[in-house]
Design an enzyme around this catalytic site. Structure first.
Site, PDB file in Angstrom:
ATOM      1  N   TYR A   1       3.560   1.981   1.843  1.00  0.00           N
ATOM      2  CA  TYR A   1       4.208   2.347   3.106  1.00  0.00           C
ATOM      3  C   TYR A   1       5.736   2.134   3.013  1.00  0.00           C
TER       4      TYR A   1
ATOM      5  N   HIS B   1      -1.475   3.844  -1.626  1.00  0.00           N
ATOM      6  CA  HIS B   1      -2.565   4.762  -1.265  1.00  0.00           C
ATOM      7  C   HIS B   1      -2.672   5.921  -2.247  1.00  0.00           C
TER       8      HIS B   1
ATOM      9  N   GLU C   1       0.812  -1.235   0.000  1.00  0.00           N
ATOM     10  CA  GLU C   1       0.000   0.000   0.000  1.00  0.00           C
ATOM     11  C   GLU C   1       0.845   1.285   0.000  1.00  0.00           C
TER      12      GLU C   1
ATOM     13  N   ARG D   1       2.912  -9.023   3.861  1.00  0.00           N
ATOM     14  CA  ARG D   1       1.931  -8.440   2.916  1.00  0.00           C
ATOM     15  C   ARG D   1       2.705  -7.818   1.770  1.00  0.00           C
TER      16      ARG D   1
ATOM     17  N   GLN E   1     -18.050   4.492   4.193  1.00  0.00           N
ATOM     18  CA  GLN E   1     -18.557   5.686   4.883  1.00  0.00           C
ATOM     19  C   GLN E   1     -18.308   5.694   6.384  1.00  0.00           C
TER      20      GLN E   1
HETATM   21  P1  FAD Z   1     -36.117   6.670   3.202  1.00  0.00           P
HETATM   22  O1  FAD Z   1     -35.084   5.783   2.643  1.00  0.00           O
HETATM   23  O2  FAD Z   1     -36.507   7.847   2.411  1.00  0.00           O
HETATM   24  O3  FAD Z   1     -37.402   5.786   3.528  1.00  0.00           O
HETATM   25  C1  FAD Z   1     -38.632   6.344   3.919  1.00  0.00           C
HETATM   26  C2  FAD Z   1     -39.742   5.357   3.620  1.00  0.00           C
HETATM   27  O4  FAD Z   1     -40.940   5.803   4.211  1.00  0.00           O
HETATM   28  C3  FAD Z   1     -40.053   5.182   2.143  1.00  0.00           C
HETATM   29  O5  FAD Z   1     -39.947   3.826   1.775  1.00  0.00           O
HETATM   30  C4  FAD Z   1     -41.472   5.708   1.981  1.00  0.00           C
HETATM   31  O6  FAD Z   1     -42.207   4.999   1.004  1.00  0.00           O
HETATM   32  C5  FAD Z   1     -42.028   5.464   3.371  1.00  0.00           C
HETATM   33  N1  FAD Z   1     -43.172   6.333   3.744  1.00  0.00           N
HETATM   34  C6  FAD Z   1     -43.215   7.690   3.767  1.00  0.00           C
HETATM   35  N2  FAD Z   1     -44.424   8.101   4.221  1.00  0.00           N
HETATM   36  C7  FAD Z   1     -45.161   6.989   4.481  1.00  0.00           C
HETATM   37  C8  FAD Z   1     -46.470   6.766   4.968  1.00  0.00           C
HETATM   38  N3  FAD Z   1     -47.270   7.757   5.315  1.00  0.00           N
HETATM   39  N4  FAD Z   1     -46.879   5.490   5.112  1.00  0.00           N
HETATM   40  C9  FAD Z   1     -46.081   4.439   4.775  1.00  0.00           C
HETATM   41  N5  FAD Z   1     -44.842   4.617   4.307  1.00  0.00           N
HETATM   42  C10 FAD Z   1     -44.373   5.862   4.163  1.00  0.00           C
HETATM   43  N6  FAD Z   1     -26.857   7.102   1.504  1.00  0.00           N
HETATM   44  C11 FAD Z   1     -25.676   6.659   1.867  1.00  0.00           C
HETATM   45  O7  FAD Z   1     -25.407   6.578   3.054  1.00  0.00           O
HETATM   46  N7  FAD Z   1     -24.754   6.255   0.943  1.00  0.00           N
HETATM   47  C12 FAD Z   1     -24.989   6.313  -0.369  1.00  0.00           C
HETATM   48  O8  FAD Z   1     -24.131   5.964  -1.167  1.00  0.00           O
HETATM   49  C13 FAD Z   1     -26.249   6.782  -0.796  1.00  0.00           C
HETATM   50  N8  FAD Z   1     -26.544   6.860  -2.102  1.00  0.00           N
HETATM   51  C14 FAD Z   1     -27.755   7.331  -2.474  1.00  0.00           C
HETATM   52  C15 FAD Z   1     -28.043   7.419  -3.825  1.00  0.00           C
HETATM   53  C16 FAD Z   1     -29.274   7.885  -4.247  1.00  0.00           C
HETATM   54  C17 FAD Z   1     -29.556   8.005  -5.720  1.00  0.00           C
HETATM   55  C18 FAD Z   1     -30.252   8.256  -3.285  1.00  0.00           C
HETATM   56  C19 FAD Z   1     -31.607   8.751  -3.725  1.00  0.00           C
HETATM   57  C20 FAD Z   1     -29.972   8.170  -1.944  1.00  0.00           C
HETATM   58  C21 FAD Z   1     -28.720   7.722  -1.530  1.00  0.00           C
HETATM   59  N9  FAD Z   1     -28.375   7.661  -0.189  1.00  0.00           N
HETATM   60  C22 FAD Z   1     -27.162   7.182   0.187  1.00  0.00           C
HETATM   61  C23 FAD Z   1     -29.251   8.198   0.854  1.00  0.00           C
HETATM   62  C24 FAD Z   1     -29.944   7.117   1.661  1.00  0.00           C
HETATM   63  O9  FAD Z   1     -30.621   6.246   0.794  1.00  0.00           O
HETATM   64  C25 FAD Z   1     -30.881   7.793   2.650  1.00  0.00           C
HETATM   65  O10 FAD Z   1     -30.127   8.583   3.529  1.00  0.00           O
HETATM   66  C26 FAD Z   1     -31.667   6.785   3.450  1.00  0.00           C
HETATM   67  O11 FAD Z   1     -32.432   5.980   2.594  1.00  0.00           O
HETATM   68  C27 FAD Z   1     -32.596   7.489   4.428  1.00  0.00           C
HETATM   69  O12 FAD Z   1     -33.305   6.508   5.122  1.00  0.00           O
HETATM   70  P2  FAD Z   1     -34.716   6.766   5.775  1.00  0.00           P
HETATM   71  O13 FAD Z   1     -35.167   5.453   6.272  1.00  0.00           O
HETATM   72  O14 FAD Z   1     -34.635   7.895   6.722  1.00  0.00           O
HETATM   73  O15 FAD Z   1     -35.672   7.272   4.601  1.00  0.00           O
HETATM   74  P1  NAP Z   2     -26.817  17.274  -0.609  1.00  0.00           P
HETATM   75  O1  NAP Z   2     -25.581  16.473  -0.559  1.00  0.00           O
HETATM   76  O2  NAP Z   2     -27.162  18.143   0.521  1.00  0.00           O
HETATM   77  O3  NAP Z   2     -26.720  18.157  -1.925  1.00  0.00           O
HETATM   78  C1  NAP Z   2     -27.739  19.021  -2.327  1.00  0.00           C
HETATM   79  C2  NAP Z   2     -27.263  19.846  -3.545  1.00  0.00           C
HETATM   80  O4  NAP Z   2     -28.314  20.692  -3.912  1.00  0.00           O
HETATM   81  C3  NAP Z   2     -26.058  20.697  -3.256  1.00  0.00           C
HETATM   82  O5  NAP Z   2     -25.167  20.588  -4.338  1.00  0.00           O
HETATM   83  C4  NAP Z   2     -26.641  22.107  -3.141  1.00  0.00           C
HETATM   84  O6  NAP Z   2     -25.641  22.945  -3.693  1.00  0.00           O
HETATM   85  C5  NAP Z   2     -27.895  22.044  -3.976  1.00  0.00           C
HETATM   86  N1  NAP Z   2     -28.995  22.853  -3.463  1.00  0.00           N
HETATM   87  C6  NAP Z   2     -29.433  22.960  -2.179  1.00  0.00           C
HETATM   88  N2  NAP Z   2     -30.516  23.764  -2.108  1.00  0.00           N
HETATM   89  C7  NAP Z   2     -30.780  24.167  -3.370  1.00  0.00           C
HETATM   90  C8  NAP Z   2     -31.771  24.997  -3.936  1.00  0.00           C
HETATM   91  N3  NAP Z   2     -32.704  25.587  -3.184  1.00  0.00           N
HETATM   92  N4  NAP Z   2     -31.745  25.213  -5.268  1.00  0.00           N
HETATM   93  C9  NAP Z   2     -30.799  24.661  -6.034  1.00  0.00           C
HETATM   94  N5  NAP Z   2     -29.829  23.844  -5.550  1.00  0.00           N
HETATM   95  C10 NAP Z   2     -29.816  23.609  -4.232  1.00  0.00           C
HETATM   96  O7  NAP Z   2     -28.068  16.347  -0.833  1.00  0.00           O
HETATM   97  P2  NAP Z   2     -28.402  15.205  -1.872  1.00  0.00           P
HETATM   98  O8  NAP Z   2     -27.458  15.192  -3.022  1.00  0.00           O
HETATM   99  O9  NAP Z   2     -29.835  15.367  -2.129  1.00  0.00           O
HETATM  100  O10 NAP Z   2     -28.155  13.884  -1.049  1.00  0.00           O
HETATM  101  C11 NAP Z   2     -29.002  13.570   0.066  1.00  0.00           C
HETATM  102  C12 NAP Z   2     -28.262  12.758   1.062  1.00  0.00           C
HETATM  103  O11 NAP Z   2     -27.991  11.459   0.536  1.00  0.00           O
HETATM  104  C13 NAP Z   2     -26.940  13.409   1.345  1.00  0.00           C
HETATM  105  O12 NAP Z   2     -26.926  13.924   2.643  1.00  0.00           O
HETATM  106  C14 NAP Z   2     -25.926  12.340   1.137  1.00  0.00           C
HETATM  107  O13 NAP Z   2     -25.152  12.131   2.302  1.00  0.00           O
HETATM  108  C15 NAP Z   2     -26.683  11.073   0.822  1.00  0.00           C
HETATM  109  N6  NAP Z   2     -26.012  10.491  -0.319  1.00  0.00           N
HETATM  110  C16 NAP Z   2     -24.770   9.986  -0.146  1.00  0.00           C
HETATM  111  C17 NAP Z   2     -24.100   9.455  -1.206  1.00  0.00           C
HETATM  112  C18 NAP Z   2     -22.715   8.885  -1.028  1.00  0.00           C
HETATM  113  O14 NAP Z   2     -22.115   8.465  -2.005  1.00  0.00           O
HETATM  114  N7  NAP Z   2     -22.174   8.839   0.154  1.00  0.00           N
HETATM  115  C19 NAP Z   2     -24.677   9.430  -2.440  1.00  0.00           C
HETATM  116  C20 NAP Z   2     -25.940   9.958  -2.590  1.00  0.00           C
HETATM  117  C21 NAP Z   2     -26.585  10.486  -1.519  1.00  0.00           C
HETATM  118  P3  NAP Z   2     -25.719  24.528  -3.701  1.00  0.00           P
HETATM  119  O15 NAP Z   2     -26.464  24.905  -2.456  1.00  0.00           O
HETATM  120  O16 NAP Z   2     -24.294  24.973  -3.729  1.00  0.00           O
HETATM  121  O17 NAP Z   2     -26.413  24.854  -4.973  1.00  0.00           O
HETATM  122 FE1  SF4 Z   3     -17.198  -0.044   5.754  1.00  0.00          FE
HETATM  123 FE2  SF4 Z   3     -19.487  -1.083   6.641  1.00  0.00          FE
HETATM  124 FE3  SF4 Z   3     -19.469   0.365   4.376  1.00  0.00          FE
HETATM  125 FE4  SF4 Z   3     -18.374  -2.099   4.499  1.00  0.00          FE
HETATM  126  S1  SF4 Z   3     -20.542  -1.567   4.723  1.00  0.00           S
HETATM  127  S2  SF4 Z   3     -17.461  -0.310   3.564  1.00  0.00           S
HETATM  128  S3  SF4 Z   3     -17.508  -2.094   6.555  1.00  0.00           S
HETATM  129  S4  SF4 Z   3     -18.976   1.099   6.434  1.00  0.00           S
END
Ligand code: FAD
Ligand code: NAP
Ligand code: SF4
Length: 675
Positions: free
Chosen positions: A169, A255, A167, A217, A342
């Site tokens: 090192y 790295h 890696e 390693r 993460q």
């Molecule tokens: P949600 O996942 O939004 O779940 C809420 C649920 O509540 C839904 O299934 C909805 O149908 C249900 N619900 C709402 N109202 C009602 C009701 N009245 N009755 C019954 N059901 C209801 N996070 C990461 O950590 N790493 C990532 O790489 C990552 N990538 C992402 C990529 C994308 C494209 C997106 C969209 C999200 C990503 N996220 C990622 C974000 C992550 O998925 C969310 O942070 C997480 O799903 C939030 O979990 P939650 O349970 O709070 O809400």
């Molecule tokens: P986010 O990371 O908070 O990004 C929101 C984006 O929208 C920012 O670029 C922001 O930039 C812009 N924005 C905010 N308010 C706005 C407005 N009123 N008008 C126009 N642009 C606006 O949120 P997200 O992309 O929706 O993701 C949601 C959550 O999912 C995140 O917190 C993230 O941690 C998680 N997630 C994680 C991964 C991962 O790979 N780890 C992948 C997907 C999602 P400006 O304000 O500069 O315009």
């Molecule tokens: Fe790390 Fe857990 Fe994500 Fe695997 S699932 S990469 S152990 S945080």
């Protein structure tokens, strides 16, 4: 029933000791190694994994001296007084029938410390400190320090040591000419450059005697320009065997390499081919590593002769019981590591304790626990996203009667969108795990049921958990309702048609994922090793040094521009160890990045904006995809509280800002442990 995964689960006879199976838990720095007061936690963490059946474990890295520190006052084993704390770890592991080696890691120029040393005074591109070149005598002294550290590890009860030679090192820094410019006996020819690791292994073996495991390693793929050639790797491997190593483990990539090596977009077992090549040249056991997270994949690597053992590190953070579940023929119950980094690597690089996104108990074994309830309650969990799934399954496991509602037809919430992004296919595994867990724990799952507050009130639950997630933030500018404006949900979940020229509003995690989704065509590189290697320039023929060849990415499917209002770096909030991958991937797909914008309107031409009050500009496009963040969805809360129903908020419904699945799953777990 025939033995499942028989190659993985077969014992390995090392002559003086036998490992109960072929699974090695690879070294991970958890953040519990640095202070003596954290060793009881470290002992509990390893004991749980020993109980889970893994054959051999390796600790996080311990420096053999102060110059080798990863960071000031970081983990080190160089004095007798440091031995006692380790006894807690080794005794706990041995009580559970496990075996454990201590990793000796000298950081060299990767040390985040002004005391760092290397072969020459060449600064690394990823660390702020320029190393001091060790004197000739200093190299001899360092070899003695490795031997001393190994002897102390033996006194501490370890079953062996791992000498970290990969890696990028310290040891790697002696092996290649771009970091080793020495003219003494430690530089110049390859024979001289490789003397350091060979003499370290010889010195360690002499000090610890024959009945002690020495893992070396070995960097089999440096993945940097001017890295080692394949002939040099083989020459070193043979010399390390002759020097007295028991096992050769594989290292992939320095790295500073610009090729992803462990992130989720790396195909499973993407690098086991190189360990397979080494098999032909040495007779001691070799270990394959990187992105092996499934018992079937691990078993196949050994079955086809690419390795004698398989190293998995993060998969044991995600599930300490991985091997026991595989041995019981229950792979569906394994909580699979999704390679997100993460909560593990991103925490390590952020100076925080490691844990796991899918398993918040990892490294919190003494702190985050739950017991059967003495006061059984009827609990409704609304929303089967990550937060709701975590809460419902822990509540049910504790003995509560749990109804889990979701208005969607499947569990998972936003994970059902995330899993469709090329490179995020592992997210399916978390959903499979929870589907199984719901059945195992007896959660009463009610899909296709959008619940109202009045229904919950009349059902008279003892407590209600709102895990209803988020609503995407909508645009408020002129033309926000123009037909060419789509949300990320329209695009990914509902697969609405998207034109060739696209503007993406927002450059957070979702903006990057949407750009990746829209730019991509063909097979996902994370599902095909050849496509991945072509995209990132991994040269499996090893024509070039470091096996780092010419990257040849796919043509983008669309012309994409991604915008944000902030003036800072695009994707600044992405993961510490994965953000560069997302940025590099979009750069390869020629995605344009525009920052510091003020949006003005959307019309038939496209997206209009200005930058710092300058001339109006327009991106002519077929669609504008809005990824502008999220707002909490908690529409049921007010009515429930007014009716005095005990109601809890978790995940997105508690707070949308900085929400991710790590927080959602942890909040669900913590709440469920308390109700
Ligand atoms: P949600 O996942 O939004 O779940 C809420 C649920 O509540 C839904 O299934 C909805 O149908 C249900 N619900 C709402 N109202 C009602 C009701 N009245 N009755 C019954 N059901 C209801 N996070 C990461 O950590 N790493 C990532 O790489 C990552 N990538 C992402 C990529 C994308 C494209 C997106 C969209 C999200 C990503 N996220 C990622 C974000 C992550 O998925 C969310 O942070 C997480 O799903 C939030 O979990 P939650 O349970 O709070 O809400
Ligand atoms: P986010 O990371 O908070 O990004 C929101 C984006 O929208 C920012 O670029 C922001 O930039 C812009 N924005 C905010 N308010 C706005 C407005 N009123 N008008 C126009 N642009 C606006 O949120 P997200 O992309 O929706 O993701 C949601 C959550 O999912 C995140 O917190 C993230 O941690 C998680 N997630 C994680 C991964 C991962 O790979 N780890 C992948 C997907 C999602 P400006 O304000 O500069 O315009
Ligand atoms: Fe790390 Fe857990 Fe994500 Fe695997 S699932 S990469 S152990 S945080």
């Amino acid at each position: 029933m025939s033995q499942p995964y028989k190659h993985l689960l077969e014992p390995l006879d090392l002559g003086f000791t036998t490992l109960k199976n072929r699974a090695l838990m690879g070294s991970m720095h958890t953040g519990l190694e640095d202070k003596a007061k954290d060793f009881p936690k470290l002992a509990a963490y390893f004991a749980e994994r020993a109980r889970g059946g893994v054959g051999l474990m390796v600790t996080g890295g311990f420096a053999p001296n102060i110059e080798g520190w990863l960071s000031p006052f970081g983990s080190k084993l160089s004095k007798k007084s440091e031995v006692k704390r380790h006894l807690q770890v080794t005794e706990a592991v041995h009580r559970e029938g496990g075996k454990i080696c201590l990793q000796i890691l000298h950081a060299g120029r990767y040390g985040y410390s002004p005391l760092c040393v290397s072969a020459s005074n060449v600064k690394s591109p990823i660390s702020p400190f320029k190393p001091r070149a060790l004197s000739t005598k200093g190299v001899y002294r360092t070899i003695k320090d490795y031997a001393n550290s190994a002897e102390l590890a033996q006194q501490a009860g370890y079953d062996g040591v791992e000498v970290m030679g990969s890696e990028g090192y310290f040891i790697n820094q002696f092996l290649v000419t771009h970091t080793n410019k020495r003219t003494d006996e430690w530089g110049g020819s390859f024979e001289n450059r490789m003397r350091l690791p060979v003499e370290i292994v010889e010195a360690v073996r002499e000090r610890v005697g024959p009945n002690f495991i020495i893992i070396y390693r070995l960097s089999m793929l440096d993945l940097i320009e001017q890295g080692s050639s394949w002939d040099e790797v083989v020459q070193l491997g043979k010399a390390i065997e002759a020097a007295g190593a028991t096992i050769i483990n594989t290292g992939i990539g320095w790295h500073e390499a610009r090729v992803p090596t462990i992130a989720t977009n790396v195909p499973r077992a993407a690098f086991s081919w190189v360990t397979g090549r080494m098999q032909d040249h040495v007779s001691i056991p070799v270990v394959a590593t990187n992105r092996i997270n499934d018992p079937q994949v691990a078993n196949e690597i050994i079955a086809k002769g690419d390795a004698d053992m398989v190293s998995m590190a993060r998969p044991f953070l995600a599930d300490s019981d991985f091997i026991n579940k595989a041995a019981a023929g229950k792979p569906e119950s394994i909580n699979t590591c999704i390679g997100c980094n993460q909560a593990c690597l991103d925490h390590t690089f952020g100076g925080k304790r490691s844990t796991c996104l899918v398993n918040p108990r990892a490294c919190y074994e003494t702190e985050l626990n739950f017991s059967p309830t003495k006061n059984k309650k009827r609990v409704a969990v609304i929303g089967a996203g990550p937060a709701g799934l975590s809460a419902a399954t822990v509540l049910a496991e504790r003995g509560h009667e749990v109804d889990l509602f979701d208005k969607a037809s499947e569990i998972g919430g936003q994970f059902n969108i995330a899993k469709k992004i090329p490179g995020k296919e592992e997210f399916y595994q978390t959903l499979r795990y929870y589907k199984n867990k719901i059945e195992e724990t007896g959660v009463n799952l009610r899909l296709n049921e959008g619940v109202s507050a009045s229904a919950l009130i009349s059902a008279a639950y003892d407590e209600v958990v709102l895990a209803t997630g988020i609503l995407p933030r909508k645009l408020t500018i002129e033309g926000a309702d123009h037909p060419k404006v789509l949300s990320y949900i329209d695009v990914i979940r509902d697969q609405k048609p998207v034109g060739q020229r696209v503007a993406v509003i927002g450059a957070g995690g979702i903006g990057f994922d949407v750009a990746e989704f829209l730019a991509h065509q063909g097979v996902s590189p994370s599902l095909d090793i050849d496509v991945f290697n072509k995209e990132w320039g991994v040269d499996t023929e090893y024509k070039d040094r470091g096996a780092y060849g010419h990257a040849d990415p796919e043509e983008p499917a669309r012309q994409i521009t991604m915008l944000q209002r902030k003036e800072g770096k695009m994707g600044a909030g992405l993961g510490k160890t994965t953000g560069w991958i997302h940025r590099a991937s979009l750069k390869m797909k020629r995605v344009q990045m525009v920052r510091g914008v003020e949006y003005t309107k959307v019309d038939d031409r496209g997206l209009h904006f200005t930058i710092q009050g300058g001339e109006p500009q327009v991106i002519e496009c077929d669609n504008v995809v809005v990824c502008a963040g999220q707002l909490s969805r908690r529409d049921l809360l007010e009515e429930l509280e007014a009716a005095n129903v005990t109601t809890h908020l978790i995940g997105g419904s508690k707070m949308a800002g900085e929400l991710d699945a790590k927080r959602a799953i942890r909040e669900g777990f913590v709440l469920a442990a308390e109700i």
